[in-house]
Design a protein around this motif. Structure first.
Motif, PDB file in Angstrom:
ATOM      1  N   PRO A   1      -5.904 -14.521  25.548  1.00 12.15           N
ATOM      2  CA  PRO A   1      -5.210 -13.647  24.564  1.00 12.15           C
ATOM      3  C   PRO A   1      -3.882 -13.816  24.159  1.00 12.15           C
ATOM      4  O   PRO A   1      -3.294 -14.108  25.019  1.00 12.15           O
ATOM      5  N   LYS A   2      -3.490 -13.404  23.032  1.00 18.92           N
ATOM      6  CA  LYS A   2      -1.993 -13.465  22.640  1.00 18.92           C
ATOM      7  C   LYS A   2      -1.158 -12.649  23.363  1.00 18.92           C
ATOM      8  O   LYS A   2       0.071 -13.407  23.829  1.00 18.92           O
ATOM      9  N   GLU A   3      -1.398 -11.767  24.075  1.00 17.06           N
ATOM     10  CA  GLU A   3      -0.462 -10.992  24.919  1.00 17.06           C
ATOM     11  C   GLU A   3      -0.342 -11.510  26.151  1.00 17.06           C
ATOM     12  O   GLU A   3       0.754 -11.799  26.922  1.00 17.06           O
ATOM     13  N   ASP A   4      -1.331 -12.370  26.696  1.00 15.47           N
ATOM     14  CA  ASP A   4      -1.274 -13.188  27.946  1.00 15.47           C
ATOM     15  C   ASP A   4      -0.525 -14.387  27.959  1.00 15.47           C
ATOM     16  O   ASP A   4       0.567 -14.699  28.841  1.00 15.47           O
ATOM     17  N   ILE A   5      -0.397 -15.144  26.826  1.00 18.69           N
ATOM     18  CA  ILE A   5       0.430 -16.252  26.353  1.00 18.69           C
ATOM     19  C   ILE A   5       1.700 -15.804  26.378  1.00 18.69           C
ATOM     20  O   ILE A   5       2.716 -16.452  27.037  1.00 18.69           O
ATOM     21  N   GLU A   6       2.075 -14.640  25.746  1.00 20.85           N
ATOM     22  CA  GLU A   6       3.431 -14.200  25.712  1.00 20.85           C
ATOM     23  C   GLU A   6       4.008 -13.899  26.805  1.00 20.85           C
ATOM     24  O   GLU A   6       5.105 -14.225  27.037  1.00 20.85           O
ATOM     25  N   ALA A   7       3.060 -13.323  27.689  1.00 20.33           N
ATOM     26  CA  ALA A   7       3.670 -12.859  29.184  1.00 20.33           C
ATOM     27  C   ALA A   7       4.020 -14.117  29.869  1.00 20.33           C
ATOM     28  O   ALA A   7       4.888 -14.281  30.762  1.00 20.33           O
ATOM     29  N   VAL A   8       3.179 -15.165  29.706  1.00 22.93           N
ATOM     30  CA  VAL A   8       3.364 -16.458  30.715  1.00 22.93           C
ATOM     31  C   VAL A   8       4.740 -17.046  30.093  1.00 22.93           C
ATOM     32  O   VAL A   8       5.314 -17.570  30.970  1.00 22.93           O
ATOM     33  N   TYR A   9       4.836 -16.916  28.817  1.00 23.98           N
ATOM     34  CA  TYR A   9       6.156 -17.604  28.032  1.00 23.98           C
ATOM     35  C   TYR A   9       7.386 -16.774  28.700  1.00 23.98           C
ATOM     36  O   TYR A   9       8.358 -17.443  29.200  1.00 23.98           O
ATOM     37  N   ASP A  10       7.326 -15.511  28.753  1.00 23.11           N
ATOM     38  CA  ASP A  10       8.435 -14.827  29.230  1.00 23.11           C
ATOM     39  C   ASP A  10       8.634 -14.759  30.600  1.00 23.11           C
ATOM     40  O   ASP A  10       9.828 -15.062  31.253  1.00 23.11           O
ATOM     41  N   VAL A  11       7.688 -15.125  31.474  1.00 19.51           N
ATOM     42  CA  VAL A  11       7.898 -15.464  32.852  1.00 19.51           C
ATOM     43  C   VAL A  11       8.609 -16.980  33.113  1.00 19.51           C
ATOM     44  O   VAL A  11       9.617 -17.035  33.834  1.00 19.51           O
ATOM     45  N   LEU A  12       8.112 -17.836  32.252  1.00 18.64           N
ATOM     46  CA  LEU A  12       8.558 -19.158  32.214  1.00 18.64           C
ATOM     47  C   LEU A  12       9.947 -19.236  31.996  1.00 18.64           C
ATOM     48  O   LEU A  12      11.023 -19.696  32.384  1.00 18.64           O
ATOM     49  N   VAL A  13      10.430 -18.389  30.876  1.00 15.29           N
ATOM     50  CA  VAL A  13      11.766 -18.642  30.285  1.00 15.29           C
ATOM     51  C   VAL A  13      12.780 -17.923  31.350  1.00 15.29           C
ATOM     52  O   VAL A  13      13.649 -18.396  31.753  1.00 15.29           O
ATOM     53  N   SER A  14      12.160 -16.599  31.937  1.00 16.26           N
ATOM     54  CA  SER A  14      13.341 -15.884  32.734  1.00 16.26           C
ATOM     55  C   SER A  14      12.853 -15.325  34.032  1.00 16.26           C
ATOM     56  O   SER A  14      13.494 -14.381  34.520  1.00 16.26           O
ATOM     57  N   GLY A  15      11.883 -15.815  34.202  1.00 21.71           N
ATOM     58  CA  GLY A  15      10.873 -15.322  35.536  1.00 21.71           C
ATOM     59  C   GLY A  15      10.569 -13.803  35.054  1.00 21.71           C
ATOM     60  O   GLY A  15      10.367 -13.070  36.153  1.00 21.71           O
ATOM     61  N   GLY A  16      10.574 -13.634  34.049  1.00 25.09           N
ATOM     62  CA  GLY A  16      10.205 -12.069  33.544  1.00 25.09           C
ATOM     63  C   GLY A  16      11.157 -11.033  33.652  1.00 25.09           C
ATOM     64  O   GLY A  16      11.111 -10.170  33.493  1.00 25.09           O
ATOM     65  N   LEU A  17      12.449 -11.678  34.304  1.00 26.52           N
ATOM     66  CA  LEU A  17      13.479 -10.643  34.562  1.00 26.52           C
ATOM     67  C   LEU A  17      14.772 -10.594  33.564  1.00 26.52           C
ATOM     68  O   LEU A  17      14.811 -11.698  32.817  1.00 26.52           O
ATOM     69  N   VAL A  18      15.203  -9.666  33.300  1.00 28.17           N
ATOM     70  CA  VAL A  18      16.580  -9.804  32.426  1.00 28.17           C
ATOM     71  C   VAL A  18      17.542 -10.232  33.350  1.00 28.17           C
ATOM     72  O   VAL A  18      17.701  -9.859  34.695  1.00 28.17           O
ATOM     73  N   GLY A  19      18.284 -11.476  32.857  1.00 29.05           N
ATOM     74  CA  GLY A  19      19.359 -12.071  33.468  1.00 29.05           C
ATOM     75  C   GLY A  19      18.861 -13.165  34.178  1.00 29.05           C
ATOM     76  O   GLY A  19      19.680 -13.678  34.985  1.00 29.05           O
ATOM     77  N   GLY A  20      17.533 -13.481  34.581  1.00 25.55           N
ATOM     78  CA  GLY A  20      16.960 -14.526  35.347  1.00 25.55           C
ATOM     79  C   GLY A  20      17.581 -15.994  34.627  1.00 25.55           C
ATOM     80  O   GLY A  20      17.941 -15.869  33.231  1.00 25.55           O
ATOM     81  N   THR A  21      17.616 -17.086  35.286  1.00 24.10           N
ATOM     82  CA  THR A  21      18.240 -18.368  34.976  1.00 24.10           C
ATOM     83  C   THR A  21      17.293 -18.662  33.679  1.00 24.10           C
ATOM     84  O   THR A  21      16.214 -18.728  34.049  1.00 24.10           O
ATOM     85  N   ASP A  22      17.901 -19.304  32.679  1.00 23.62           N
ATOM     86  CA  ASP A  22      17.066 -19.575  31.597  1.00 23.62           C
ATOM     87  C   ASP A  22      16.226 -20.788  31.720  1.00 23.62           C
ATOM     88  O   ASP A  22      16.931 -22.000  32.225  1.00 23.62           O
ATOM     89  N   VAL A  23      15.060 -21.109  31.507  1.00 18.91           N
ATOM     90  CA  VAL A  23      14.298 -22.316  31.298  1.00 18.91           C
ATOM     91  C   VAL A  23      13.951 -22.502  29.994  1.00 18.91           C
ATOM     92  O   VAL A  23      13.951 -21.667  29.102  1.00 18.91           O
ATOM     93  N   ASP A  24      14.147 -23.718  29.353  1.00 20.22           N
ATOM     94  CA  ASP A  24      14.050 -23.816  27.943  1.00 20.22           C
ATOM     95  C   ASP A  24      12.549 -24.351  27.692  1.00 20.22           C
ATOM     96  O   ASP A  24      12.105 -25.203  27.879  1.00 20.22           O
ATOM     97  N   VAL A  25      12.002 -23.360  27.042  1.00 24.88           N
ATOM     98  CA  VAL A  25      10.455 -23.424  26.888  1.00 24.88           C
ATOM     99  C   VAL A  25      10.133 -23.310  25.477  1.00 24.88           C
ATOM    100  O   VAL A  25      10.822 -22.644  24.562  1.00 24.88           O
ATOM    101  N   ILE A  26       9.290 -24.061  25.068  1.00 28.34           N
ATOM    102  CA  ILE A  26       8.634 -23.967  23.643  1.00 28.34           C
ATOM    103  C   ILE A  26       7.112 -23.674  23.434  1.00 28.34           C
ATOM    104  O   ILE A  26       6.536 -24.281  24.454  1.00 28.34           O
ATOM    105  N   LEU A  27       6.716 -22.847  22.668  1.00 31.12           N
ATOM    106  CA  LEU A  27       5.391 -22.244  22.600  1.00 31.12           C
ATOM    107  C   LEU A  27       4.461 -23.226  21.697  1.00 31.12           C
ATOM    108  O   LEU A  27       4.966 -22.939  20.305  1.00 31.12           O
ATOM    109  N   ASP A  28       3.670 -23.947  21.838  1.00 27.86           N
ATOM    110  CA  ASP A  28       2.873 -24.587  20.857  1.00 27.86           C
ATOM    111  C   ASP A  28       1.717 -23.735  20.462  1.00 27.86           C
ATOM    112  O   ASP A  28       0.674 -23.732  20.818  1.00 27.86           O
TER     113      ASP A  28
END
Ligand code: ZN
Length: 631
Positions: free
Chosen positions: A541-568
């Motif tokens: 589901p869309k919500e799962d995909i977006e949650a995984v994206y957010d974890v990838l980008v910043s570990g789901g934390l505000v202020g986490g180190t950024d990883v450069d991710v693109i969602l296909d």
């Protein structure tokens, strides 16, 4: 477009589609989801998702086009599409980091346009005429698109710096440059518009300038190593400074009046490279093919007469035909490698030799002037036979009839005495050093005398020059020294072909399926791909995909180190998307497919190492960070 022109040329079915589109304006727009996430659907990537056919040839330039990085509107000019622009930007940031390591280096951006008058005063206008893009404004003032900025930067600095206390000064820029290449080729490798990093250094004394030069060498080394680009560091040679940027003629004897200078080249070894670098494993000797020396060649005593070839050249005044006799192959007996005549070496014997002429023999016959007994001294056509030192003197008389003698016969010129001279091994001036051939694998090393030279195809990525006072004297860029005297500043200039580096990196890091960028220049670190193989299978589901994206980008934390991710998030099946991700060359692809639906696991594929993992969401971020460190 008028309604009428829309109708013209469209079939009836097309017109129906058009009607449906026009009557429903929202379907005219592509659907965009705008949030904080990078989505390929919102990004302009005209790419295919098609793998190479196994037998097709690898060509980095066409891979960059197919993967949606660049387009070439005109020969030698390029548009960077969003993916290409990101790679360029990351490369630029990386170069910035290393330039900042050169103490006190500041970045600026000079105007692309320079005036012809200024180039006249440095003496470079005439020399660069054929390769400069020149134009005139409405007041008929003459300008040019800068291929390099020595003149402008020297003028700028000299207007602002008056005392040795303001030095050293290190200024660099990463900007577009222009050169009207005769033969633009190899895509971004040799364009007519290109991006270059050029660093200019100004010091008060020669000693300080050489110290700066060494510092820049260190920064270049660190840069190439961080990208992981193999390079050949060509040792210092005497070169005329700065002409390099305008022409490919290097170290021509007659350019020596510019003053010899310390210089290093950074070559990237590549089969498609147009330069050749010559090196000796025994002693580390390394030089550009144009300037490489070899140990004086010895006569090939077992050379058969039938294996002698003749090259025809002509002088600029079209009067002297130059016949160069040389062994056709590098080896006397078996086939070896085909030898080629080296234009620069012919010029060192016959200074007036015109290397641009292809059909010298025909041209010489066409321009034939008088005969010796009729013409005034020096005004007649003549012939010079030059024998490469590899040809044993016993063979001189037996050289097989060439096209030259056949043409003499055909034109019934046999009875006319054509003044002919020979330059052979006995010649006191050139003699045993008569080496007229391009340096090849296996030639003797000029430095250690023991090793054999190796020739490697190469592309020049960087060049450093210690310019001395080449520009500061004619442009009067002086500073007051400690003793109260006005002295010219001592300059260095250090270039890197930024746009050239993109295909060079792509060439090193690619395979039959596509590109494989090192993380430091990759357009994105991670592509998140989701979907299913079969059309009606369950998808995350869309919500799962977006949650995984957010974890990838910043570990789901505000202020986490950024990883450069693109969602296909394109509306395509997962196989298509995966092939496309491999073609584009993201270092890591995270997949949400069957494993996510069945067991809430993200599949990870590392492009470079081919490692495949399945991880739970809780571990995802840590695993990705660990993998990225290695890429
Ligand atoms: Zn050697």
């Amino acid at each position: 477009m008028s309604p009428k022109s829309i109708q013209t040329g469209l079939s009836r079915t097309c017109r129906l589609c058009l009607y449906r589109i026009l009557s429903n304006p929202s379907s005219l727009k592509r659907s965009l989801v705008i949030d904080h996430r990078n989505r390929i659907s919102n990004f302009f990537v005209p790419t295919g998702g098609i793998a190479y056919k196994k037998d097709s040839q690898m060509d980095v330039h066409s891979t960059l086009i197919r993967a949606g990085y660049v387009r070439q509107p005109y020969s030698g000019f390029f548009h960077y599409l969003p993916l290409g622009q990101r790679v360029h930007q990351k490369l630029e940031q990386l170069i910035d980091k290393h330039m900042r390591s050169v103490e006190g280096a500041s970045k600026l951006a000079l105007s692309t346009i320079s005036s012809e008058e200024l180039w006249q005063s440095s003496g470079r206008l005439e020399k660069g005429l054929s390769e400069l893009f020149r134009f005139e404004d409405r007041k008929e003032s003459r300008y040019l698109l800068s291929p390099t900025h020595e003149e402008e930067i020297t003028t700028l600095v000299s207007s602002l710096v008056k005392s040795h206390k303001q030095l050293p000064l290190r200024l660099y820029q990463i900007t577009r440059k222009y050169r009207d290449e005769r033969r633009p080729r190899l895509g971004l490798m040799r364009g007519r518009e290109f991006t270059m990093k050029d660093l200019y250094t100004f010091d008060a004394t020669e000693g300080a300038a050489l110290e700066t030069y060494r510092e820049v060498q260190g920064a270049y080394k660190a840069l190439f190593e961080e990208i992981g680009l193999p390079y050949i560091h060509v040792r210092p040679i005497l070169l005329p400074p700065a002409e390099h940027f305008l022409t490919n003629e290097k170290a021509e004897a007659d350019s020596g009046n510019m003053g010899g200078s310390l210089s290093h080249e950074y070559h990237f070894p590549s089969l498609s490279g147009e330069d050749t670098v010559i090196s000796c494993r025994n002693c580390g000797y390394c030089a550009n093919e144009e300037t490489a020396q070899i140990a004086p060649p010895k006569p090939m005593l077992d050379l058969a007469v039938s294996r002698i070839a003749t090259f025809h050249g002509i002088t600029k005044d079209r009067k002297t035909l130059i016949n160069i006799h040389y062994p056709r192959y590098t080896k006397a007996t078996d086939d070896g490698v085909l030898n080629e005549v080296h234009a620069g070496r012919v010029k060192s014997v016959i200074r007036d030799f015109d290397p641009s002429v292809m059909n010298a023999l025909d041209l010489w016959f066409d321009a034939f002037v008088g005969y010796a007994h009729l013409a005034e001294e020096g005004s007649y056509s003549r012939v010079v036979n030059i024998f490469d030192a590899r040809i044993p003197p016993s063979h001189y008389k037996d050289i097989p009839p060439s096209r030259f003698s056949k043409m003499i016969e055909k034109k019934s010129m046999e009875d006319f005495p054509i003044p002919t001279a020979s330059i052979t091994l006995d010649d006191p001036e050139f003699g045993s050093s008569l080496n007229l051939l391009k340096t090849q694998d296996g030639d003797g090393c000029p430095k250690c005398g023991e090793g054999k030279l190796e020739a490697t195809g190469a592309i020049e990525l960087g060049h450093t020059f210690h310019l001395g006072t080449r520009y500061t004297v004619p442009l009067r860029a002086d500073v007051l020294n400690g003793a109260g005297e006005w002295k010219p500043m001592v300059m260095g200039c250090h270039g890197i072909g930024v746009s050239r580096m993109i295909p060079a990196i792509a060439e090193v890091y690619s395979d039959h399926n596509g590109l494989c960028w090192p993380r430091v220049v990759a357009p994105y670190d991670v592509a998140l791909v989701h979907g299913s193989v079969k059309k009606n299978a369950a998808v995350p589901p869309k919500e799962d995909i977006e949650a995984v994206y957010d974890v990838l980008v910043s570990g789901g934390l505000v202020g986490g180190t950024d990883v450069d991710v693109i969602l296909d998030d394109r509306d395509k099946d997962i196989v298509w998307k995966l092939k496309d991700a491999v073609l584009v060359g993201y270092p890591i692809v995270c997949i949400m497919g069957k494993s996510w639906v069945n067991s809430r696991k993200v599949e990870i594929e590392v492009r470079k190492t081919k490692v495949k993992l399945e991880v739970e969401l809780a571990d995802l971020r840590t695993v990705i960070e660990g993998l990225l460190k290695e890429l």
